[in-house]
Motif scaffolding. Structure first.
Motif, PDB file in Angstrom:
ATOM      1  N   PRO A  27      22.771  70.544   4.701  1.00  0.00           N
ATOM      2  CA  PRO A  27      22.562  69.989   6.047  1.00  0.00           C
ATOM      3  C   PRO A  27      23.521  68.840   6.363  1.00  0.00           C
ATOM      4  O   PRO A  27      23.986  68.710   7.501  1.00  0.00           O
ATOM      5  CB  PRO A  27      21.106  69.505   6.001  1.00  0.00           C
ATOM      6  CG  PRO A  27      20.451  70.393   4.985  1.00  0.00           C
ATOM      7  CD  PRO A  27      21.503  70.636   3.944  1.00  0.00           C
ATOM      8  N   GLU A  28      23.819  68.033   5.366  1.00  0.00           N
ATOM      9  CA  GLU A  28      24.755  66.928   5.583  1.00  0.00           C
ATOM     10  C   GLU A  28      26.153  67.452   5.907  1.00  0.00           C
ATOM     11  O   GLU A  28      26.857  66.906   6.770  1.00  0.00           O
ATOM     12  CB  GLU A  28      24.816  66.032   4.343  1.00  0.00           C
ATOM     13  CG  GLU A  28      23.534  65.265   4.037  1.00  0.00           C
ATOM     14  CD  GLU A  28      22.450  66.144   3.422  1.00  0.00           C
ATOM     15  OE1 GLU A  28      21.267  65.762   3.503  1.00  0.00           O
ATOM     16  OE2 GLU A  28      22.789  67.223   2.870  1.00  0.00           O
ATOM     17  N   GLU A  29      26.545  68.526   5.234  1.00  0.00           N
ATOM     18  CA  GLU A  29      27.865  69.102   5.477  1.00  0.00           C
ATOM     19  C   GLU A  29      27.945  69.765   6.855  1.00  0.00           C
ATOM     20  O   GLU A  29      29.023  69.788   7.470  1.00  0.00           O
ATOM     21  CB  GLU A  29      28.210  70.097   4.371  1.00  0.00           C
ATOM     22  CG  GLU A  29      28.547  69.421   3.050  1.00  0.00           C
ATOM     23  CD  GLU A  29      28.691  70.403   1.903  1.00  0.00           C
ATOM     24  OE1 GLU A  29      29.456  70.107   0.967  1.00  0.00           O
ATOM     25  OE2 GLU A  29      28.027  71.462   1.920  1.00  0.00           O
ATOM     26  N   THR A  56      26.444  76.726   9.923  1.00  0.00           N
ATOM     27  CA  THR A  56      27.145  75.678  10.675  1.00  0.00           C
ATOM     28  C   THR A  56      26.286  75.112  11.798  1.00  0.00           C
ATOM     29  O   THR A  56      26.791  74.359  12.631  1.00  0.00           O
ATOM     30  CB  THR A  56      28.454  76.216  11.288  1.00  0.00           C
ATOM     31  OG1 THR A  56      28.148  77.268  12.217  1.00  0.00           O
ATOM     32  CG2 THR A  56      29.403  76.720  10.216  1.00  0.00           C
ATOM     33  N   GLY A  57      25.027  75.500  11.854  1.00  0.00           N
ATOM     34  CA  GLY A  57      24.178  75.017  12.930  1.00  0.00           C
ATOM     35  C   GLY A  57      24.443  75.701  14.254  1.00  0.00           C
ATOM     36  O   GLY A  57      24.198  75.124  15.315  1.00  0.00           O
ATOM     37  N   SER A 100      30.686  69.553  12.232  1.00  0.00           N
ATOM     38  CA  SER A 100      30.696  69.269  13.673  1.00  0.00           C
ATOM     39  C   SER A 100      31.548  68.050  13.988  1.00  0.00           C
ATOM     40  O   SER A 100      32.319  68.045  14.959  1.00  0.00           O
ATOM     41  CB  SER A 100      29.262  69.055  14.174  1.00  0.00           C
ATOM     42  OG  SER A 100      28.507  70.243  14.052  1.00  0.00           O
ATOM     43  N   SER A 101      31.424  67.026  13.168  1.00  0.00           N
ATOM     44  CA  SER A 101      32.213  65.811  13.373  1.00  0.00           C
ATOM     45  C   SER A 101      33.700  66.085  13.184  1.00  0.00           C
ATOM     46  O   SER A 101      34.544  65.612  13.962  1.00  0.00           O
ATOM     47  CB  SER A 101      31.751  64.728  12.397  1.00  0.00           C
ATOM     48  OG  SER A 101      32.553  63.574  12.502  1.00  0.00           O
ATOM     49  N   GLU A 131      26.648  68.583   9.538  1.00  0.00           N
ATOM     50  CA  GLU A 131      26.988  67.465  10.421  1.00  0.00           C
ATOM     51  C   GLU A 131      28.461  67.082  10.267  1.00  0.00           C
ATOM     52  O   GLU A 131      29.143  66.772  11.254  1.00  0.00           O
ATOM     53  CB  GLU A 131      26.093  66.265  10.112  1.00  0.00           C
ATOM     54  CG  GLU A 131      24.625  66.495  10.448  1.00  0.00           C
ATOM     55  CD  GLU A 131      23.777  65.259  10.183  1.00  0.00           C
ATOM     56  OE1 GLU A 131      24.368  64.187   9.907  1.00  0.00           O
ATOM     57  OE2 GLU A 131      22.548  65.365  10.254  1.00  0.00           O
ATOM     58  N   GLU A 132      28.953  67.119   9.032  1.00  0.00           N
ATOM     59  CA  GLU A 132      30.359  66.786   8.789  1.00  0.00           C
ATOM     60  C   GLU A 132      31.286  67.798   9.464  1.00  0.00           C
ATOM     61  O   GLU A 132      32.348  67.429   9.988  1.00  0.00           O
ATOM     62  CB  GLU A 132      30.634  66.751   7.287  1.00  0.00           C
ATOM     63  CG  GLU A 132      29.975  65.594   6.551  1.00  0.00           C
ATOM     64  CD  GLU A 132      30.200  65.680   5.049  1.00  0.00           C
ATOM     65  OE1 GLU A 132      31.191  66.308   4.630  1.00  0.00           O
ATOM     66  OE2 GLU A 132      29.372  65.132   4.299  1.00  0.00           O
TER      67      GLU A 132
END
Length: 273
Positions: free
Chosen positions: A98-100, A67-68, A105-106, A102-103
């Protein structure tokens, strides 16, 4: 050793020594959230997580893998909702891109998250409820990390099982275990029958322990032990277990083979040996 008991012990090993990614309590929340989202059929606007005090304690400050670096209960639920694969159970977050990340966090910023305590008398109790504009779905997990006892959508009950604290459910009866028979089993077991599950435990847990020693994870207790107390066998045993735990609890995305539902116990029971 009685064959029926012998076979039960083999089955218990297979049930217990399974891979999990990250601390198992946030992963259980992510699993419940992923299953609830599949049941709902869409991304919800509101997420309500009700959990026993023990679960809240174990999840609130832990990094959720893939999840970063996000921590805590809402992060675990958001990861499950956005990118979890419920069919992978304790590896529900293994395939996040990686795209997920960001999703996730958003979504944490946009959706409404609520965390509540559930007082059921059950030490392990998680309820994930998802609400969209027109629909509602809920999943309940009790007793252990993948024991789904209730699933519903829009008031229609899809799964409903009665759970009592200490009940094994569909798992092999753990009351069959005793020290005398465990020793007898260890002396008599055909290695070929347990080689696959034991080798996976060795491979996975050794790999994350080495990552904990070589990378920058958590407090770096494994490294500190080696630098402070040397390279003796007993100190290396402690350092490996500590390093694996540091990596696991701080978001490393490598799997661990658990024991009794716990990754830290899984490493403590295997790495020193």
């Amino acid at each position: 050793m009685d064959k029926k008991l012998y076979d039960a012990y083999i089955k218990i090993l297979e049930e217990e020594l399974v891979p999990a990614m990250g601390c198992t309590e946030p992963i259980a929340i992510a699993y419940g959230a992923a299953l609830a989202r599949e049941t709902l059929g869409e991304i919800p606007q509101k997420v309500i997580i009700s959990a026993s005090g023990n679960i809240i304690k174990n999840v609130k400050s832990v990094v959720v893998p893939n999840t970063g670096g996000l921590r805590g209960i809402p992060a675990a639920a958001a990861a499950g909702v956005v990118a979890g694969k419920a069919e992978k159970k304790l590896e529900v977050l293994a395939d996040i891109t990686p795209e997920e990340i960001e999703e996730i966090s958003s979504y944490l910023e946009k959706a409404d998250f609520e965390v509540k305590t559930v007082e059921s008398g059950c030490v392990f109790d998680i309820i994930v409820e998802l609400q969209s504009k027109e629909h509602r779905a809920a999943v309940r997990i009790q007793g252990h990390h993948t024991n789904v006892v209730h699933v519903e959508k829009d008031g229609k009950i899809l799964v409903d099982k009665v759970y009592a604290e200490g009940q094994e459910g569909e798992r092999t009866d753990r009351s069959l275990l005793c020290i005398e028979e465990i020793i007898r089993f260890a002396d008599q077991v055909e290695i070929a029958q347990v080689e696959k599950v034991i080798q996976r435990q060795i491979d996975y847990n050794t790999a994350i322990a080495r990552e904990g020693l070589s990378g920058k994870w958590g407090a770096g207790i494994g490294k500190i032990l080696l630098m402070s107390y040397g390279n003796s066998v007993h100190n290396r045993a402690k350092a490996m277990a500590a390093a694996g735990s540091d990596a696991r609890m701080n978001g490393c995305d490598m799997p661990v083979v658990i024991n009794s539902g716990s990754g830290n116990q899984g490493m403590t029971a295997s790495l020193p040996v």
